[in-house]
Design an enzyme around this catalytic site. Structure first.
Site, PDB file in Angstrom:
ATOM      1  N   ASN A  24      14.983  -8.712  19.486  1.00  0.00           N
ATOM      2  CA  ASN A  24      16.228  -9.362  19.922  1.00  0.00           C
ATOM      3  C   ASN A  24      16.221  -9.720  21.403  1.00  0.00           C
ATOM      4  O   ASN A  24      17.275  -9.934  22.007  1.00  0.00           O
ATOM      5  CB  ASN A  24      17.412  -8.424  19.646  1.00  0.00           C
ATOM      6  CG  ASN A  24      17.311  -7.116  20.431  1.00  0.00           C
ATOM      7  OD1 ASN A  24      16.222  -6.713  20.816  1.00  0.00           O
ATOM      8  ND2 ASN A  24      18.430  -6.467  20.679  1.00  0.00           N
ATOM      9  N   GLU A  25      15.036  -9.779  22.026  1.00  0.00           N
ATOM     10  CA  GLU A  25      14.944  -9.948  23.479  1.00  0.00           C
ATOM     11  C   GLU A  25      15.768 -11.110  24.014  1.00  0.00           C
ATOM     12  O   GLU A  25      16.434 -10.983  25.032  1.00  0.00           O
ATOM     13  CB  GLU A  25      13.474 -10.103  23.914  1.00  0.00           C
ATOM     14  CG  GLU A  25      12.688  -8.804  23.988  1.00  0.00           C
ATOM     15  CD  GLU A  25      12.252  -8.267  22.627  1.00  0.00           C
ATOM     16  OE1 GLU A  25      12.562  -8.898  21.598  1.00  0.00           O
ATOM     17  OE2 GLU A  25      11.600  -7.211  22.594  1.00  0.00           O
ATOM     18  N   GLY A  29      11.678  -3.094  21.352  1.00  0.00           N
ATOM     19  CA  GLY A  29      10.496  -2.230  21.449  1.00  0.00           C
ATOM     20  C   GLY A  29      10.357  -1.288  20.258  1.00  0.00           C
ATOM     21  O   GLY A  29       9.236  -0.888  19.899  1.00  0.00           O
ATOM     22  N   LEU A  78      12.752  -0.488  24.500  1.00  0.00           N
ATOM     23  CA  LEU A  78      12.460  -0.051  25.868  1.00  0.00           C
ATOM     24  C   LEU A  78      13.733   0.451  26.528  1.00  0.00           C
ATOM     25  O   LEU A  78      14.815  -0.115  26.330  1.00  0.00           O
ATOM     26  CB  LEU A  78      11.888  -1.218  26.678  1.00  0.00           C
ATOM     27  CG  LEU A  78      10.616  -1.852  26.119  1.00  0.00           C
ATOM     28  CD1 LEU A  78      10.011  -2.805  27.141  1.00  0.00           C
ATOM     29  CD2 LEU A  78       9.590  -0.799  25.721  1.00  0.00           C
TER      30      LEU A  78
HETATM   31  C1  LIG Z   1       7.501 -15.331  30.462  1.00  0.00           C
HETATM   32  C2  LIG Z   1       7.989 -13.938  30.427  1.00  0.00           C
HETATM   33  C3  LIG Z   1       7.042 -13.020  29.798  1.00  0.00           C
HETATM   34  C4  LIG Z   1       7.184 -11.742  29.786  1.00  0.00           C
HETATM   35  C5  LIG Z   1       8.385 -11.069  30.269  1.00  0.00           C
HETATM   36  C6  LIG Z   1       8.129  -9.699  30.368  1.00  0.00           C
HETATM   37  C7  LIG Z   1       8.943  -8.767  29.970  1.00  0.00           C
HETATM   38  C8  LIG Z   1      10.333  -8.835  29.556  1.00  0.00           C
HETATM   39  C9  LIG Z   1      10.522  -8.298  28.163  1.00  0.00           C
HETATM   40  C10 LIG Z   1      10.650  -6.840  28.115  1.00  0.00           C
HETATM   41  C11 LIG Z   1      10.845  -6.396  26.712  1.00  0.00           C
HETATM   42  C12 LIG Z   1      11.823  -5.600  26.351  1.00  0.00           C
HETATM   43  C13 LIG Z   1      11.969  -5.113  24.977  1.00  0.00           C
HETATM   44  C14 LIG Z   1      13.049  -4.094  24.779  1.00  0.00           C
HETATM   45  O1  LIG Z   1      12.849  -3.191  24.022  1.00  0.00           O
HETATM   46  S1  LIG Z   1      14.490  -4.238  25.648  1.00  0.00           S
HETATM   47  C15 LIG Z   1      15.603  -3.079  24.915  1.00  0.00           C
HETATM   48  C16 LIG Z   1      16.352  -3.723  23.813  1.00  0.00           C
HETATM   49  N1  LIG Z   1      17.146  -2.752  23.103  1.00  0.00           N
HETATM   50  C17 LIG Z   1      18.315  -3.052  22.573  1.00  0.00           C
HETATM   51  O2  LIG Z   1      18.798  -4.154  22.651  1.00  0.00           O
HETATM   52  C18 LIG Z   1      19.029  -1.938  21.869  1.00  0.00           C
HETATM   53  C19 LIG Z   1      20.299  -1.581  22.547  1.00  0.00           C
HETATM   54  N2  LIG Z   1      20.949  -0.482  21.842  1.00  0.00           N
HETATM   55  C20 LIG Z   1      21.637  -0.625  20.714  1.00  0.00           C
HETATM   56  O3  LIG Z   1      21.744  -1.690  20.146  1.00  0.00           O
HETATM   57  C21 LIG Z   1      22.284   0.595  20.169  1.00  0.00           C
HETATM   58  O4  LIG Z   1      22.263   1.577  21.164  1.00  0.00           O
HETATM   59  C22 LIG Z   1      21.617   1.159  18.904  1.00  0.00           C
HETATM   60  C23 LIG Z   1      21.886   0.218  17.711  1.00  0.00           C
HETATM   61  C24 LIG Z   1      20.116   1.343  19.072  1.00  0.00           C
HETATM   62  C25 LIG Z   1      22.236   2.539  18.591  1.00  0.00           C
HETATM   63  O5  LIG Z   1      23.649   2.426  18.517  1.00  0.00           O
HETATM   64  P1  LIG Z   1      24.541   3.734  18.677  1.00  0.00           P
HETATM   65  O6  LIG Z   1      25.953   3.300  18.427  1.00  0.00           O
HETATM   66  O7  LIG Z   1      24.000   4.815  17.839  1.00  0.00           O
HETATM   67  O8  LIG Z   1      24.336   4.225  20.162  1.00  0.00           O
HETATM   68  P2  LIG Z   1      24.975   3.625  21.500  1.00  0.00           P
HETATM   69  O9  LIG Z   1      26.341   4.193  21.653  1.00  0.00           O
HETATM   70  O10 LIG Z   1      24.866   2.149  21.512  1.00  0.00           O
HETATM   71  O11 LIG Z   1      23.987   4.180  22.586  1.00  0.00           O
HETATM   72  C26 LIG Z   1      23.991   5.556  22.983  1.00  0.00           C
HETATM   73  C27 LIG Z   1      23.580   5.625  24.433  1.00  0.00           C
HETATM   74  O12 LIG Z   1      22.252   5.114  24.577  1.00  0.00           O
HETATM   75  C28 LIG Z   1      22.254   4.038  25.539  1.00  0.00           C
HETATM   76  N3  LIG Z   1      21.233   3.060  25.133  1.00  0.00           N
HETATM   77  C29 LIG Z   1      21.142   2.414  23.965  1.00  0.00           C
HETATM   78  N4  LIG Z   1      20.053   1.642  23.935  1.00  0.00           N
HETATM   79  C30 LIG Z   1      19.455   1.769  25.135  1.00  0.00           C
HETATM   80  C31 LIG Z   1      18.269   1.191  25.713  1.00  0.00           C
HETATM   81  N5  LIG Z   1      17.479   0.348  25.057  1.00  0.00           N
HETATM   82  N6  LIG Z   1      17.966   1.573  26.954  1.00  0.00           N
HETATM   83  C32 LIG Z   1      18.717   2.435  27.648  1.00  0.00           C
HETATM   84  N7  LIG Z   1      19.866   3.012  27.140  1.00  0.00           N
HETATM   85  C33 LIG Z   1      20.204   2.671  25.909  1.00  0.00           C
HETATM   86  C34 LIG Z   1      23.676   3.492  25.460  1.00  0.00           C
HETATM   87  O13 LIG Z   1      23.971   2.790  26.633  1.00  0.00           O
HETATM   88  C35 LIG Z   1      24.457   4.751  25.332  1.00  0.00           C
HETATM   89  O14 LIG Z   1      24.463   5.381  26.610  1.00  0.00           O
HETATM   90  P3  LIG Z   1      25.722   6.196  27.163  1.00  0.00           P
HETATM   91  O15 LIG Z   1      26.864   5.229  27.155  1.00  0.00           O
HETATM   92  O16 LIG Z   1      25.887   7.320  26.188  1.00  0.00           O
HETATM   93  O17 LIG Z   1      25.324   6.615  28.521  1.00  0.00           O
END
Ligand SMILES: CC/C=C\C/C=C\CCC/C=C/CC(=O)SCCNC(=O)CCNC(=O)[C@H](O)C(C)(C)COP(=O)(O)OP(=O)(O)OC[C@H]1O[C@@H](n2cnc3c(N)ncnc32)[C@H](O)[C@@H]1OP(=O)(O)O
Length: 325
Positions: free
Chosen positions: A198-199, A176, A131
């Site tokens: 990994n939430e 996601g 997400l």
């Molecule tokens: C009782 C409670 C019950 C319910 C609760 C309800 C809801 C809550 C739960 C909601 C669920 C959420 C699920 C999700 O999906 S959360 C998102 C989790 N994602 C991650 O942890 C991934 C993060 N990203 C990474 O690890 C790396 O980016 C990746 C390995 C994918 C790629 O690495 P790479 O080195 O190729 O790129 P980066 O340099 O890291 O990233 C490039 C730019 O993209 C931006 N980025 C990365 N991921 C995200 C993201 N998920 N969202 C927004 N932006 C993201 C990153 O910041 C870089 O941006 P800039 O610096 O270039 O601006």
């Protein structure tokens, strides 16, 4: 005379079998359902030549998904569609990408030629970063509601699709991204990437339906350990615990292996396959249908908590800092 008689007997048998199945599962049947069924039973050769020709696929077709964020192609020969996420740099799932995916899945559901779907990414290193955190960080009330509702609908459409699905995971697949792949019936992943829900590492909680999707792939004990620790698995580790089904050398190999997996269903009765899948997934799908509103309210109140906002802020800072290095 004999072939005609055989055809009439076959046809009557097919119609009877269909009607015996229908009341149980309340399926709407129409002429096209019958044609699909007949085609599957390999009787199209006995139909009028013009109709048989119309049923024969021809070539690869780019279908309109009305969104550059999602590319949809259909191999007219095999009936296998490929849905490619295309939101650089990391396919983070924002509202518009989710809307594009929903449109593609719903379109395929209505496309009687669709025999299967491969979900993949245009990025060379990321399947989907999950997400888009920006949708949850300091969210606008209307947009975040639409965002979550669309995610629920994408999950319902993909997890409950009547066509068979494969994720060709050609890059990292956290949270996601992993969820999307878990909605598919089969996962093929390229080497040296990571996958997992990994939430908890972000200080957030994977909703019940994320967890039930994982439980459809790996044993309860493995899921409990993985979910509570927010563990990300390497491709090899994921294969070992059954989070993925196969490893491919690269994207082209992942697509070829996906096509091979899907091709086995040419020999399986499509209605029997679909009903088996939907029966297996029924309780999770029904839970979501009945609890969409509740789930939305939990999400909205959860992301509204200051402590959750703080966690998301810290996590975003970590991502940016990594980028700056
Ligand atoms: C009782 C409670 C019950 C319910 C609760 C309800 C809801 C809550 C739960 C909601 C669920 C959420 C699920 C999700 O999906 S959360 C998102 C989790 N994602 C991650 O942890 C991934 C993060 N990203 C990474 O690890 C790396 O980016 C990746 C390995 C994918 C790629 O690495 P790479 O080195 O190729 O790129 P980066 O340099 O890291 O990233 C490039 C730019 O993209 C931006 N980025 C990365 N991921 C995200 C993201 N998920 N969202 C927004 N932006 C993201 C990153 O910041 C870089 O941006 P800039 O610096 O270039 O601006």
């Amino acid at each position: 005379m004999l072939p005609t008689m055989m055809f009439v007997i076959d046809t009557a048998g097919l119609v009877l079998r269909l009607f015996l199945l229908l009341p149980i599962y309340r399926i709407k049947v129409n002429f096209l359902d019958f044609v699909r069924y007949a085609k599957m039973m390999n009787i199209t050769r006995q139909l009028r030549p013009s109709l048989a020709k119309a049923l024969m696929p021809t070539a690869m077709r780019a279908m309109s998904a009305d969104s550059k964020l999602v590319e949809l192609t259909m191999n007219e020969k095999t009936g296998i569609a490929t849905v490619t996420m295309n939101r650089p740099p990391v396919n983070s799932l924002n509202l518009e990408l989710l809307q594009g995916l929903l449109k593609a899945f719903e379109g395929l559901e209505d496309d009687r030629k669709c025999r299967g779907m491969i979900l993949t990414s245009s990025s060379p290193t990321v399947f989907s970063a999950g997400l888009d955190i920006m949708e949850m960080y300091k969210p606008k009330p209307d947009r975040v509601k639409e965002f979550w509702t669309t995610l629920q609908d994408v999950w319902l459409a993909l997890y409950g699709s009547s066509f068979p699905t494969v994720a060709a995971i050609n890059g990292h697949s956290p949270a996601g991204g992993c969820l999307l792949s878990l909605c598919c019936e089969y996962r093929i992943m390229c080497p040296n990437y990571s996958i997992g829900l990994n939430e908890t590492k972000l200080g957030i909680v994977a909703p019940k339906w994320f967890m039930s999707s994982m439980l459809g792939a790996i044993p309860y004990r493995e899921a409990e350990l993985a979910l509570t620790s927010g563990r990300m698995f390497s491709t090899d580790e994921a294969l070992k615990i059954g989070l993925i089904d196969e490893v491919a050398s690269d994207k082209a190999d992942a697509i070829a292996k996906s096509e091979k997996f899907l091709s086995q269903f040419a020999k399986i009765h499509p209605i029997a396959r679909k009903l088996t899948k939907l029966n297996l997934r029924h309780s999770a799908l029904e839970w979501m249908q009945e609890n969409k509103e509740l789930d939305l309210n939990i999400f909205i109140s959860f992301v509204g908590q200051p402590i959750v906002q703080k966690s998301l802020e810290k996590y975003l800072e970590g991502l940016k800092a990594k980028q700056a290095k």
